[in-house]
Design an enzyme around this catalytic site. Structure first.
Site, PDB file in Angstrom:
ATOM      1  N   CYS A 134      -9.865  -5.979   0.904  1.00 35.24           N
ATOM      2  CA  CYS A 134     -10.320  -4.652   1.290  1.00 35.24           C
ATOM      3  C   CYS A 134     -11.804  -4.481   1.009  1.00 35.24           C
ATOM      4  O   CYS A 134     -12.530  -3.977   1.845  1.00 35.24           O
ATOM      5  CB  CYS A 134      -9.533  -3.585   0.541  1.00 35.24           C
ATOM      6  SG  CYS A 134      -7.812  -3.628   1.003  1.00 35.24           S
ATOM      7  N   ASN A 164      -5.653  -9.410  -7.878  1.00 38.64           N
ATOM      8  CA  ASN A 164      -5.874 -10.003  -6.563  1.00 38.64           C
ATOM      9  C   ASN A 164      -7.160 -10.812  -6.461  1.00 38.64           C
ATOM     10  O   ASN A 164      -7.242 -11.751  -5.678  1.00 38.64           O
ATOM     11  CB  ASN A 164      -5.862  -8.905  -5.480  1.00 38.64           C
ATOM     12  CG  ASN A 164      -6.584  -7.652  -5.921  1.00 38.64           C
ATOM     13  OD1 ASN A 164      -6.195  -7.000  -6.899  1.00 38.64           O
ATOM     14  ND2 ASN A 164      -7.645  -7.306  -5.222  1.00 38.64           N
ATOM     15  N   GLN A 193       0.547  -9.588  -6.066  1.00 37.20           N
ATOM     16  CA  GLN A 193      -0.056 -10.934  -6.097  1.00 37.20           C
ATOM     17  C   GLN A 193       0.735 -11.920  -6.946  1.00 37.20           C
ATOM     18  O   GLN A 193       0.611 -13.128  -6.767  1.00 37.20           O
ATOM     19  CB  GLN A 193      -1.504 -10.861  -6.623  1.00 37.20           C
ATOM     20  CG  GLN A 193      -2.474 -10.243  -5.644  1.00 37.20           C
ATOM     21  CD  GLN A 193      -2.697 -11.084  -4.385  1.00 37.20           C
ATOM     22  OE1 GLN A 193      -2.385 -12.278  -4.340  1.00 37.20           O
ATOM     23  NE2 GLN A 193      -3.242 -10.471  -3.351  1.00 37.20           N
ATOM     24  N   THR A 230       0.850  -1.199   0.000  1.00 41.31           N
ATOM     25  CA  THR A 230       0.000   0.000   0.000  1.00 41.31           C
ATOM     26  C   THR A 230       0.886   1.250   0.000  1.00 41.31           C
ATOM     27  O   THR A 230       0.669   2.177  -0.788  1.00 41.31           O
ATOM     28  CB  THR A 230      -0.944  -0.001   1.229  1.00 41.31           C
ATOM     29  OG1 THR A 230      -1.794  -1.159   1.124  1.00 41.31           O
ATOM     30  CG2 THR A 230      -1.799   1.248   1.299  1.00 41.31           C
TER      31      THR A 230
HETATM   32  N1  PLP Z   1      -1.814  -4.693  -4.088  1.00 41.16           N
HETATM   33  C1  PLP Z   1      -2.451  -5.848  -4.265  1.00 41.16           C
HETATM   34  C2  PLP Z   1      -2.666  -6.363  -5.661  1.00 41.16           C
HETATM   35  C3  PLP Z   1      -2.911  -6.584  -3.164  1.00 41.16           C
HETATM   36  O1  PLP Z   1      -3.541  -7.730  -3.355  1.00 41.16           O
HETATM   37  C4  PLP Z   1      -2.702  -6.059  -1.860  1.00 41.16           C
HETATM   38  C5  PLP Z   1      -3.229  -6.752  -0.668  1.00 41.16           C
HETATM   39  O2  PLP Z   1      -4.373  -7.197  -0.614  1.00 41.16           O
HETATM   40  C6  PLP Z   1      -2.023  -4.837  -1.727  1.00 41.16           C
HETATM   41  C7  PLP Z   1      -1.589  -4.184  -2.861  1.00 41.16           C
HETATM   42  C8  PLP Z   1      -1.755  -4.224  -0.374  1.00 41.16           C
HETATM   43  O3  PLP Z   1      -0.684  -4.874   0.247  1.00 41.16           O
HETATM   44  P1  PLP Z   1      -0.229  -4.555   1.744  1.00 41.16           P
HETATM   45  O4  PLP Z   1      -1.128  -5.356   2.613  1.00 41.16           O
HETATM   46  O5  PLP Z   1       1.194  -5.009   1.824  1.00 41.16           O
HETATM   47  O6  PLP Z   1      -0.342  -3.096   1.959  1.00 41.16           O
END
Ligand code: PLP
Length: 381
Positions: free
Chosen positions: A330, A151, A181, A73
């Protein structure tokens, strides 16, 4: 109650070696890496080894940089902020309609600050529409963020082709991919196949590492402004005392994932996933599986049984100890149906029925059989 965990795209169970090494760094080697005693204890070397492990996992070159962050993120937010800096008042930026919320909302935020954001569509299979991309791109494109694997659907994007199309018209465009992912599930070559991409986001907890650690891989020669300023750690790019236990844990997870990837682990995962899909089709002949006809991650199935509600099914399965999720981790917190499913042309009703199954190498045929049998029972009730 024994739990059957089938939500590995949300997070994965840390490898036992990861827990061991983190415990060691939290109990006896808890020094600040940039202090004199931290240096004496070789913590800088621990960080260098961790960078090398990530480079090896994604096929990056030794001179590509790795900056550790709190996760994908933050890495995504950093990349998009750089896109805003390069483009506002001086061009436009591109992303797709199916990005993870951490990318999508970062773009929505820079749009409010004045960035000219354009959103690439996908086909019904959930693949970037490359014809549309070819029409869209011009020499004023300053930044593009396009994911590598989705994802929810697991669809693997033609990122190499997309990057080549962009480079032809906009050679100076900075290209970022959220590869969160894909990493650990499919082989990646940042040096070769993804040679047109400049920045890659990763997250340790998606490949059996700890939560709260991830990073941005930066191709040699690419200049970014810092994401966080302060103490000047990590070459001034991301200040803050380095999270050595998590960096060391991530290092072990990356090395083990690379080893497993080269030893057919994901083929076994795919066998189990394919068995799940076969059983789904046998039991529920109207089932829809999104992205079934295009390349996908070996562990993921995004499916819907018409006329059912995903929330009800996911909750009923959870009561019996079987954990799946409704779309991305999320969006599970909100009642909004998957934006990706809608972008792929699903109706609201279809989108409401979608459940994500995501396996790991711990998932067995028995888990699949138990899940399908329970699903059938719940639907007969
Ligand atoms: N990007 C993708 C494609 C994800 O699947 C996720 C997590 O669900 C994230 C970003 C966020 O990752 P993090 O939990 O390390 O912030």
């Amino acid at each position: 109650m024994a739990v059957i965990y089938l939500d590995n795209n949300a997070t994965t169970k840390p490898f036992p070696e990861v827990v061991d090494v983190m415990t060691q760094f939290m109990t006896s080697r808890y020094w600040n890496a940039t202090s004199a005693y931290g240096q004496l204890d070789g913590l800088e070397e621990v960080v260098e080894t961790a960078k090398a492990a990530i480079r090896a996992l994604i096929g990056a070159a030794p001179d590509d940089d790795v900056v550790f962050t709190s996760g994908a993120t933050e890495s995504n937010a950093w990349a998009v902020a750089e896109g805003a800096r390069r483009s506002i008042g001086n061009g436009w930026v591109l992303t797709s309609q199916i990005e993870h919320p951490s990318v999508r909302e970062a773009f929505e935020s820079i749009q409010e600050q004045g960035a000219d954001v354009r959103w690439l569509s996908v086909t019904r299979d959930g693949i970037f529409d490359l014809d549309e991309l070819a029409e869209l791109v011009d020499s004023n494109l300053r930044f593009a963020s396009l994911m590598l694997a989705h994802n929810e659907t697991g669809v693997i994007q033609p990122l190499n082709e997309a990057a080549s199309l962009i480079r032809e018209c906009a050679p100076q465009c900075l290209i970022h991919t959220d590869a969160t992912q894909a990493i650990g599930k499919v082989p990646i070559s940042f040096a070769e196949e993804l040679g047109g991409v400049d920045l890659v986001s990763f997250s340790g907890h998606k490949f059996h590492g700890p939560k709260g650690i991830g990073g941005l891989v930066i191709r040699n020669g690419v200049q970014l402004l810092p994401i966080i300023r302060g103490g000047g750690q990590q070459n001034n790019l991301r200040s803050g005392t380095m999270n050595i236990p998590a960096i060391a844990g991530n290092s072990i997870a990356a090395a083990r994932s690379a080893f497993l990837l080269h030893n057919s682990d994901q083929q076994k995962v795919q066998m189990v996933r394919d068995h799940f899909e076969e059983k789904l089709r046998d039991h529920f002949n109207e089932v829809i599986i999104l992205g079934a006809n295009v390349p996908r991650l070996p562990n993921t199935t995004f499916f819907g049984i018409p006329g059912t509600d995903a929330d009800d099914l996911v909750n009923a399965l959870a009561v019996e100890g079987i954990i799946l999720s409704k779309g991305s981790s999320c969006s599970a917190l909100s009642m909004i149906p998957s934006k990706t499913a809608l972008a792929m042309g699903c109706s609201y009703e279809q989108a409401d029925s979608l459940i994500r199954f995501s396996a790991s190498s711990e998932t067995t045929i028995n888990h699949v059989e138990t899940t399908i049998n329970l699903l059938s029972k719940i639907l007969i009730r």
